[in-house]
Design a protein around this motif. Structure first.
Motif, PDB file in Angstrom:
ATOM      1  N   ILE A 103       0.855  -1.184   0.000  1.00  0.00           N
ATOM      2  CA  ILE A 103       0.000   0.000   0.000  1.00  0.00           C
ATOM      3  C   ILE A 103       0.893   1.236   0.000  1.00  0.00           C
ATOM      4  O   ILE A 103       1.794   1.368   0.835  1.00  0.00           O
TER       5      ILE A 103
ATOM      6  N   LYS B 144      -0.814  -1.144  -4.248  1.00  0.00           N
ATOM      7  CA  LYS B 144      -2.214  -0.765  -4.063  1.00  0.00           C
ATOM      8  C   LYS B 144      -2.270   0.744  -3.827  1.00  0.00           C
ATOM      9  O   LYS B 144      -1.669   1.257  -2.891  1.00  0.00           O
TER      10      LYS B 144
ATOM     11  N   THR C 240      -4.805   4.392  -3.770  1.00  0.00           N
ATOM     12  CA  THR C 240      -6.154   4.894  -3.509  1.00  0.00           C
ATOM     13  C   THR C 240      -6.284   6.315  -4.026  1.00  0.00           C
ATOM     14  O   THR C 240      -5.390   7.144  -3.829  1.00  0.00           O
TER      15      THR C 240
ATOM     16  N   ARG D 167      -5.002  11.931  -6.708  1.00  0.00           N
ATOM     17  CA  ARG D 167      -5.073  12.368  -5.308  1.00  0.00           C
ATOM     18  C   ARG D 167      -4.515  13.783  -5.256  1.00  0.00           C
ATOM     19  O   ARG D 167      -3.461  14.065  -5.844  1.00  0.00           O
TER      20      ARG D 167
ATOM     21  N   TRP E  37     -14.353   7.339  -5.689  1.00  0.00           N
ATOM     22  CA  TRP E  37     -13.133   6.895  -5.026  1.00  0.00           C
ATOM     23  C   TRP E  37     -12.977   5.393  -5.193  1.00  0.00           C
ATOM     24  O   TRP E  37     -13.928   4.627  -4.991  1.00  0.00           O
TER      25      TRP E  37
ATOM     26  N   GLU F 126      -9.965   1.916  -5.025  1.00  0.00           N
ATOM     27  CA  GLU F 126      -8.683   1.344  -4.614  1.00  0.00           C
ATOM     28  C   GLU F 126      -8.228   0.432  -5.746  1.00  0.00           C
ATOM     29  O   GLU F 126      -8.933  -0.499  -6.124  1.00  0.00           O
TER      30      GLU F 126
ATOM     31  N   THR G 287      -5.404  -2.122  -7.384  1.00  0.00           N
ATOM     32  CA  THR G 287      -4.272  -3.030  -7.186  1.00  0.00           C
ATOM     33  C   THR G 287      -3.714  -3.387  -8.558  1.00  0.00           C
ATOM     34  O   THR G 287      -4.471  -3.689  -9.489  1.00  0.00           O
TER      35      THR G 287
ATOM     36  N   ILE H 288     -14.615   2.394  -3.076  1.00  0.00           N
ATOM     37  CA  ILE H 288     -14.520   2.638  -1.644  1.00  0.00           C
ATOM     38  C   ILE H 288     -15.232   3.937  -1.306  1.00  0.00           C
ATOM     39  O   ILE H 288     -15.572   4.734  -2.182  1.00  0.00           O
TER      40      ILE H 288
END
Length: 229
Positions: free
Chosen positions: A119, A143, A145, A161, A189, A191, A193, A221
């Motif tokens: 992450i 991963k 986000t 982001r 939003w 996530e 991978t 998410i």
């Protein structure tokens, strides 16, 4: 009467603004849409001071004035701030943000996991991809986000982001180009991978370059409490 309206309205607005600041920063996470988390104590203190100033202005002697009815209308904008708080910066701001600073070339990043996804922030992904040893990303699952924004190239979209130094006013966008997966709804939003896609060029071209990530999974998410990097 005009002076009474002015004095009451000004102090009522001070009290409500101070109360809204204290409520948003002490009892919710809404303040993270505007400033870094480290500013919370200063926001709470500032709101408390404004409340004290407003109360002091109301209780000081002034010929036994009573609150005019029209003065309460001045509180409506404050209630609007509390009830309809503006969201964090999204795709609209990302498309208009200035170019971010160059990623760090010799950052002391932690080792990547060999057994599972690592992450990391989008800024770190950019720094690793354009750093001195990008080969460390080869074959490693990461991963990321962020929220969904448009990309200029076909068959890809951007995971974005916003990064801020202190507040939303100085925010700029960080991007990772996602390939191998259909684009979710704009501003949603997710996530993601996947694995880094090594660039075909030997030397970084001029202009803004976005590292690519081949997605193996895209999961929707909720908007995180702290939306900025």
């Amino acid at each position: 009467m005009g002076a009474a309206v002015s004095r009451w309205s000004q102090n009522l607005v001070l009290i409500l603004l101070g109360g809204a600041t204290v409520w948003i920063s002490a009892f919710t996470t809404s303040y993270l849409n505007y400033v870094k988390a480290g500013f919370q104590p200063f926001l709470v203190a500032a709101g408390a001071i404004v409340i004290v100033l407003g109360v002091a202005g109301l209780v000081r002697p002034a010929a036994h004035e009573h609150a005019p009815r029209v003065a309460w209308l001045m509180t409506l904008p404050v209630f609007a701030i509390v009830l309809i708080a503006p969201p964090a910066l999204g795709s609209f701001a990302a498309e208009r943000s200035q170019r971010p600073p160059e990623p760090p070339q010799n950052a002391n990043y932690a080792p990547l996991s060999a057994s599972g996804p690592t992450i990391m922030k989008i800024g770190e992904f950019m720094g690793r991809a354009f750093g001195d040893e990008p080969e460390q990303l080869n074959g490693k699952v990461v991963k990321l986000t962020g929220f969904v924004t448009k990309a200029k190239k076909k068959d890809q979209w951007h995971l974005t982001r916003m990064s801020i130094a202190c507040c939303a006013a100085d925010g700029y966008a960080l991007h990772a180009a996602i390939v191998g997966a259909p684009a979710p709804k704009l501003d949603s939003w997710v996530e993601v991978t996947g694995t880094w896609v090594p660039p075909k060029w030997k030397r970084m071209p001029n202009g803004f370059v976005v590292p690519e990530l081949a997605a193996s999974e895209v999961r929707a998410i909720e908007t995180p409490a702290e939306p900025y990097e």
